[in-house]
Design a protein around this motif. Structure first.
Motif, PDB file in Angstrom:
ATOM      1  N   GLY A 110       8.045   0.879   9.036  1.00  0.00           N
ATOM      2  CA  GLY A 110       7.284   0.811   7.242  1.00  0.00           C
ATOM      3  C   GLY A 110       8.715   0.260   6.264  1.00  0.00           C
ATOM      4  O   GLY A 110      10.315  -0.134   7.442  1.00  0.00           O
ATOM      5  N   PRO A 111       8.757  -0.033   4.777  1.00  0.00           N
ATOM      6  CA  PRO A 111       9.425  -0.204   4.216  1.00  0.00           C
ATOM      7  C   PRO A 111      11.246   0.430   4.086  1.00  0.00           C
ATOM      8  O   PRO A 111      11.867  -0.383   3.439  1.00  0.00           O
ATOM      9  CB  PRO A 111       8.489  -0.360   2.554  1.00  0.00           C
ATOM     10  CG  PRO A 111       7.857   0.809   2.367  1.00  0.00           C
ATOM     11  CD  PRO A 111       7.576   1.210   4.848  1.00  0.00           C
ATOM     12  N   ALA A 112      11.219   1.475   4.679  1.00  0.00           N
ATOM     13  CA  ALA A 112      12.346   2.253   3.837  1.00  0.00           C
ATOM     14  C   ALA A 112      13.967   1.365   4.303  1.00  0.00           C
ATOM     15  O   ALA A 112      14.837   1.379   3.573  1.00  0.00           O
ATOM     16  CB  ALA A 112      12.603   3.413   4.704  1.00  0.00           C
ATOM     17  N   GLY A 113      13.646   0.335   5.223  1.00  0.00           N
ATOM     18  CA  GLY A 113      15.518  -0.186   6.176  1.00  0.00           C
ATOM     19  C   GLY A 113      14.906  -1.116   4.657  1.00  0.00           C
ATOM     20  O   GLY A 113      16.533  -1.449   4.645  1.00  0.00           O
ATOM     21  N   ARG A 114      14.163  -1.639   4.202  1.00  0.00           N
ATOM     22  CA  ARG A 114      14.435  -3.133   3.730  1.00  0.00           C
ATOM     23  C   ARG A 114      14.851  -2.362   2.412  1.00  0.00           C
ATOM     24  O   ARG A 114      16.026  -2.401   1.465  1.00  0.00           O
ATOM     25  CB  ARG A 114      13.677  -3.710   3.056  1.00  0.00           C
ATOM     26  CG  ARG A 114      12.773  -4.515   4.197  1.00  0.00           C
ATOM     27  CD  ARG A 114      12.059  -5.681   4.111  1.00  0.00           C
ATOM     28  NE  ARG A 114      11.694  -6.681   5.445  1.00  0.00           N
ATOM     29  CZ  ARG A 114      11.054  -7.625   5.644  1.00  0.00           C
ATOM     30  NH1 ARG A 114      11.221  -8.266   4.140  1.00  0.00           N
ATOM     31  NH2 ARG A 114      11.070  -8.065   6.283  1.00  0.00           N
ATOM     32  N   THR A 115      14.492  -1.478   1.839  1.00  0.00           N
ATOM     33  CA  THR A 115      15.245  -0.766   0.400  1.00  0.00           C
ATOM     34  C   THR A 115      16.843  -0.536   0.975  1.00  0.00           C
ATOM     35  O   THR A 115      17.551  -0.739   0.123  1.00  0.00           O
ATOM     36  CB  THR A 115      14.449   0.983   0.266  1.00  0.00           C
ATOM     37  OG1 THR A 115      12.628   0.443   0.031  1.00  0.00           O
ATOM     38  CG2 THR A 115      14.806   1.271  -1.153  1.00  0.00           C
ATOM     39  N   MET A 116      16.635   0.563   1.836  1.00  0.00           N
ATOM     40  CA  MET A 116      18.210   1.137   2.508  1.00  0.00           C
ATOM     41  C   MET A 116      19.624  -0.576   2.126  1.00  0.00           C
ATOM     42  O   MET A 116      20.247  -0.841   2.087  1.00  0.00           O
ATOM     43  CB  MET A 116      18.178   1.688   3.800  1.00  0.00           C
ATOM     44  CG  MET A 116      20.137   2.231   4.141  1.00  0.00           C
ATOM     45  SD  MET A 116      21.120   0.492   4.789  1.00  0.00           S
ATOM     46  CE  MET A 116      19.240   0.637   6.525  1.00  0.00           C
ATOM     47  N   MET A 117      19.300  -1.305   3.394  1.00  0.00           N
ATOM     48  CA  MET A 117      19.633  -2.554   3.117  1.00  0.00           C
ATOM     49  C   MET A 117      20.081  -3.328   1.822  1.00  0.00           C
ATOM     50  O   MET A 117      21.274  -3.899   1.868  1.00  0.00           O
ATOM     51  CB  MET A 117      19.079  -3.928   4.568  1.00  0.00           C
ATOM     52  CG  MET A 117      18.891  -3.065   5.690  1.00  0.00           C
ATOM     53  SD  MET A 117      17.991  -4.383   6.900  1.00  0.00           S
ATOM     54  CE  MET A 117      19.332  -5.582   6.662  1.00  0.00           C
ATOM     55  N   TYR A 118      18.759  -3.286   1.628  1.00  0.00           N
ATOM     56  CA  TYR A 118      18.909  -4.769  -0.046  1.00  0.00           C
ATOM     57  C   TYR A 118      19.280  -3.879  -0.820  1.00  0.00           C
ATOM     58  O   TYR A 118      19.779  -4.285  -2.491  1.00  0.00           O
ATOM     59  CB  TYR A 118      17.826  -5.359   0.060  1.00  0.00           C
ATOM     60  CG  TYR A 118      17.619  -6.258   1.594  1.00  0.00           C
ATOM     61  CD1 TYR A 118      18.477  -6.640   2.450  1.00  0.00           C
ATOM     62  CD2 TYR A 118      16.211  -6.404   1.937  1.00  0.00           C
ATOM     63  CE1 TYR A 118      18.090  -6.928   3.436  1.00  0.00           C
ATOM     64  CE2 TYR A 118      16.324  -6.923   2.910  1.00  0.00           C
ATOM     65  CZ  TYR A 118      17.002  -7.616   3.915  1.00  0.00           C
ATOM     66  OH  TYR A 118      17.097  -8.528   5.161  1.00  0.00           O
ATOM     67  N   SER A 119      19.083  -2.755  -1.389  1.00  0.00           N
ATOM     68  CA  SER A 119      19.062  -1.943  -2.841  1.00  0.00           C
ATOM     69  C   SER A 119      19.750  -0.709  -2.594  1.00  0.00           C
ATOM     70  O   SER A 119      20.424   0.013  -4.229  1.00  0.00           O
ATOM     71  CB  SER A 119      17.361  -1.428  -3.350  1.00  0.00           C
ATOM     72  OG  SER A 119      16.734  -2.765  -3.131  1.00  0.00           O
ATOM     73  N   THR A 120      20.588   0.054  -1.575  1.00  0.00           N
ATOM     74  CA  THR A 120      20.899   0.871  -2.463  1.00  0.00           C
ATOM     75  C   THR A 120      22.500   0.898  -1.929  1.00  0.00           C
ATOM     76  O   THR A 120      22.766   0.042  -1.976  1.00  0.00           O
ATOM     77  CB  THR A 120      20.971   2.207  -0.984  1.00  0.00           C
ATOM     78  OG1 THR A 120      21.522   0.953   0.607  1.00  0.00           O
ATOM     79  CG2 THR A 120      19.061   2.139  -0.495  1.00  0.00           C
ATOM     80  N   ALA A 121      23.342   2.235  -2.098  1.00  0.00           N
ATOM     81  CA  ALA A 121      24.884   1.820  -2.706  1.00  0.00           C
ATOM     82  C   ALA A 121      26.074   3.225  -2.707  1.00  0.00           C
ATOM     83  O   ALA A 121      24.823   4.205  -3.347  1.00  0.00           O
ATOM     84  CB  ALA A 121      25.057   1.078  -4.201  1.00  0.00           C
ATOM     85  N   GLY A 122      25.974   3.200  -1.745  1.00  0.00           N
ATOM     86  CA  GLY A 122      26.775   4.537  -1.974  1.00  0.00           C
ATOM     87  C   GLY A 122      28.656   4.941  -1.496  1.00  0.00           C
ATOM     88  O   GLY A 122      28.748   3.929  -1.507  1.00  0.00           O
ATOM     89  N   LEU A 123      28.475   6.147  -2.070  1.00  0.00           N
ATOM     90  CA  LEU A 123      30.262   6.495  -1.893  1.00  0.00           C
ATOM     91  C   LEU A 123      30.126   7.440  -0.579  1.00  0.00           C
ATOM     92  O   LEU A 123      30.122   8.562  -0.332  1.00  0.00           O
ATOM     93  CB  LEU A 123      30.355   7.668  -2.934  1.00  0.00           C
ATOM     94  CG  LEU A 123      31.748   8.827  -2.892  1.00  0.00           C
ATOM     95  CD1 LEU A 123      33.664   7.422  -2.145  1.00  0.00           C
ATOM     96  CD2 LEU A 123      32.012   9.420  -4.299  1.00  0.00           C
ATOM     97  N   GLN A 124      31.392   6.901   0.321  1.00  0.00           N
ATOM     98  CA  GLN A 124      31.832   7.518   2.082  1.00  0.00           C
ATOM     99  C   GLN A 124      33.316   7.723   1.320  1.00  0.00           C
ATOM    100  O   GLN A 124      33.803   7.398   1.118  1.00  0.00           O
ATOM    101  CB  GLN A 124      31.573   6.002   2.736  1.00  0.00           C
ATOM    102  CG  GLN A 124      30.272   5.769   3.044  1.00  0.00           C
ATOM    103  CD  GLN A 124      29.728   4.413   4.141  1.00  0.00           C
ATOM    104  OE1 GLN A 124      31.155   4.875   5.274  1.00  0.00           O
ATOM    105  NE2 GLN A 124      29.060   4.042   3.902  1.00  0.00           N
ATOM    106  N   ILE A 125      33.442   9.226   1.744  1.00  0.00           N
ATOM    107  CA  ILE A 125      34.769  10.240   1.904  1.00  0.00           C
ATOM    108  C   ILE A 125      35.026  10.281   3.606  1.00  0.00           C
ATOM    109  O   ILE A 125      34.659  10.579   4.065  1.00  0.00           O
ATOM    110  CB  ILE A 125      34.505  10.843   1.479  1.00  0.00           C
ATOM    111  CG1 ILE A 125      33.983  10.771  -0.141  1.00  0.00           C
ATOM    112  CG2 ILE A 125      35.658  11.734   1.455  1.00  0.00           C
ATOM    113  CD1 ILE A 125      34.392  12.226  -1.313  1.00  0.00           C
ATOM    114  N   CYS A 126      36.636   9.615   3.362  1.00  0.00           N
ATOM    115  CA  CYS A 126      36.431   9.382   5.222  1.00  0.00           C
ATOM    116  C   CYS A 126      37.558   9.913   4.854  1.00  0.00           C
ATOM    117  O   CYS A 126      39.541  10.420   4.196  1.00  0.00           O
ATOM    118  CB  CYS A 126      37.398   7.754   5.353  1.00  0.00           C
ATOM    119  SG  CYS A 126      36.234   6.899   5.005  1.00  0.00           S
ATOM    120  N   LEU A 127      37.719  11.504   6.397  1.00  0.00           N
ATOM    121  CA  LEU A 127      38.720  12.738   6.814  1.00  0.00           C
ATOM    122  C   LEU A 127      39.262  12.658   7.877  1.00  0.00           C
ATOM    123  O   LEU A 127      38.502  11.937   8.463  1.00  0.00           O
ATOM    124  CB  LEU A 127      38.402  13.939   5.772  1.00  0.00           C
ATOM    125  CG  LEU A 127      36.983  14.094   4.744  1.00  0.00           C
ATOM    126  CD1 LEU A 127      36.421  14.803   4.422  1.00  0.00           C
ATOM    127  CD2 LEU A 127      38.047  13.814   3.222  1.00  0.00           C
TER     128      LEU A 127
END
Length: 411
Positions: free
Chosen positions: A160-177
């Motif tokens: 379905g379309p969720a993969g394209r949404t994730m690849m092209y539209s999302t932005a995250g904050l990743q915290i590395c511990l």
């Protein structure tokens, strides 16, 4: 746990035991929990018209010698002044990945300086960083094409379309511990997972996408959860709370289908449904190597991913300097064993409610209560981070503002 001699990147893997030993060695590097890092993603927008597409040439002109090679194959890909590397995601999102720092204060100061440098690079060409976890203005659109990104899109399109949404539209904050000493690794592993749903709810910023309300508190997290559970579901489960992290991760990795199959041609799309375990069993013409296993791990996207450290991936991008607040909250909750244990106890009743956190956010009373209690606990534990007075005061104010927002969101 199976042990083996050191393997180089071209070592052929012919059975699961060798793969398990390699994963244990590279994914869970234990030791005192000292270092912290962040990876910050932003959508990028035209300052005058945020809905206008941003083309790769414009990004290349802005980033110059800091451009990643996926954007400019001739670029030296120099880090920013304080050590952060710059990458550009397939939809044109810009990401900075910091060097690990021995204190949260040092991390904040260095990262703020690198963000200011990045903003100064973008400004002359009329570009600004976004402020939310999903593009509120534009529909998904590819900006960078590589064999990896092409294969990802083709595999994700099967569901379905969720993969394209994730690849092209999302932005995250990743915290590395840091993973921590072997004796405390299981608790740190369980705690960073358990607090995930209430922190997703508390820091959700992704309710509008492509000009419309989405009906989700975090449409970014919704997209990740919808892609493929075999590569995006949590590794830890509250229904198996004491499961060995290394064993759980090894099972997860081997059972996940391949996303990319690298070779000299332009099409890296793998045969449908072939897992890494299948590859070990001879499903493909050649056996996998340790380098293939490492690459496979890079295509798995659970909310917490072990990469020698714990990469916490479940938070939305935050507006402006707001990223420092969830950073301080999470690191404070893990600052000592007693606080980590208390955080896990607070979160356990909602530790499996990832979907509800993404959809309902703070409108869910149980998630809101857990989020409020975790923020209160973080304020109590904040002195353990040894922040300078000014940063401590500002961080405390930020957490309390978020605590007030949690209260308003629950009403």
């Amino acid at each position: 746990m199976v042990t083996s001699p050191e393997l180089d990147r071209t070592t052929v893997l012919r059975e699961a035991g060798c793969a398990a030993a390699h994963l244990a060695r590279i994914c869970f590097k234990t030791g005192p929990p000292v270092h912290t890092g962040v990876e910050l993603e932003w959508t990028v927008h035209d300052v005058a018209d945020p809905a206008r597409p941003v083309d790769p040439e414009r990004l290349r002109a802005a980033l110059g010698r800091h451009s990643p090679v996926t954007l400019d194959s001739t670029s030296p890909a120099l880090p920013l002044r304080h050590g952060s590397s710059v990458t550009v995601e397939p939809g044109g999102q810009v990401e900075v990945s910091t060097a690990p720092r021995p204190s949260v204060a040092a991390l904040i100061l260095a990262t703020e300086a690198d963000i200011a440098e990045l903003e100064a690079l973008l400004a002359p060409v009329g570009l600004v960083l976004g402020r939310t976890g999903i593009d509120p203005h534009r529909p998904p659109r590819p900006v960078i094409e590589t064999p990896r990104y092409r294969a990802m899109r083709r595999v994700f399109d099967r569901r379905g379309p969720a993969g394209r949404t994730m690849m092209y539209s999302t932005a995250g904050l990743q915290i590395c511990l840091d993973a921590g000493e072997p004796a405390i690794l299981p608790q740190r592993w369980a705690t960073v997972h358990a607090v995930g749903p209430p922190l997703v709810a508390a820091f959700a910023t992704a309710d509008r996408h492509a000009g419309r309300p989405t009906g989700w508190a975090s449409a970014r997290m919704a997209a990740w959860l919808a892609i493929d559970p075999a590569r995006t579901r949590p590794v830890w489960s509250p229904y198996r709370p004491d499961e060995d992290p290394v064993a759980a991760w090894t099972r997860y990795v081997l059972a996940a289908p391949l996303l990319c199959l690298r070779h000299d041609g332009p099409d890296w799309t793998p045969p449908a449904g072939v897992t890494f375990a299948d590859w070990l069993d001879g499903a493909l013409p050649r056996p996998p190597t340790t380098d293939d296993l490492d690459y496979h791990v890079s295509t798995l996207f659970p909310p917490v991913r072990p990469r020698g450290y714990l990469e916490v991936r479940y938070l939305d991008a935050q507006p402006g300097a707001g990223w420092t607040v969830p950073l301080a909250v999470l690191t404070a909750l893990l600052a000592d064993d007693d606080t980590a244990r208390a955080a896990r106890e607070i979160a356990e009743p909602v530790a499996d409610r990832w979907h509800d956190a993404a959809r309902l956010g703070l409108a869910d009373p149980s998630l809101a209560r857990a989020a409020a209690a975790l923020l209160d606990l973080a304020v109590e534990a904040l002195p353990g981070l040894d922040l300078p007075a000014e940063i401590h005061a500002e961080t405390t104010r930020g957490i309390r503002r978020r605590r007030a927002a949690v209260e308003r969101g629950h009403r």
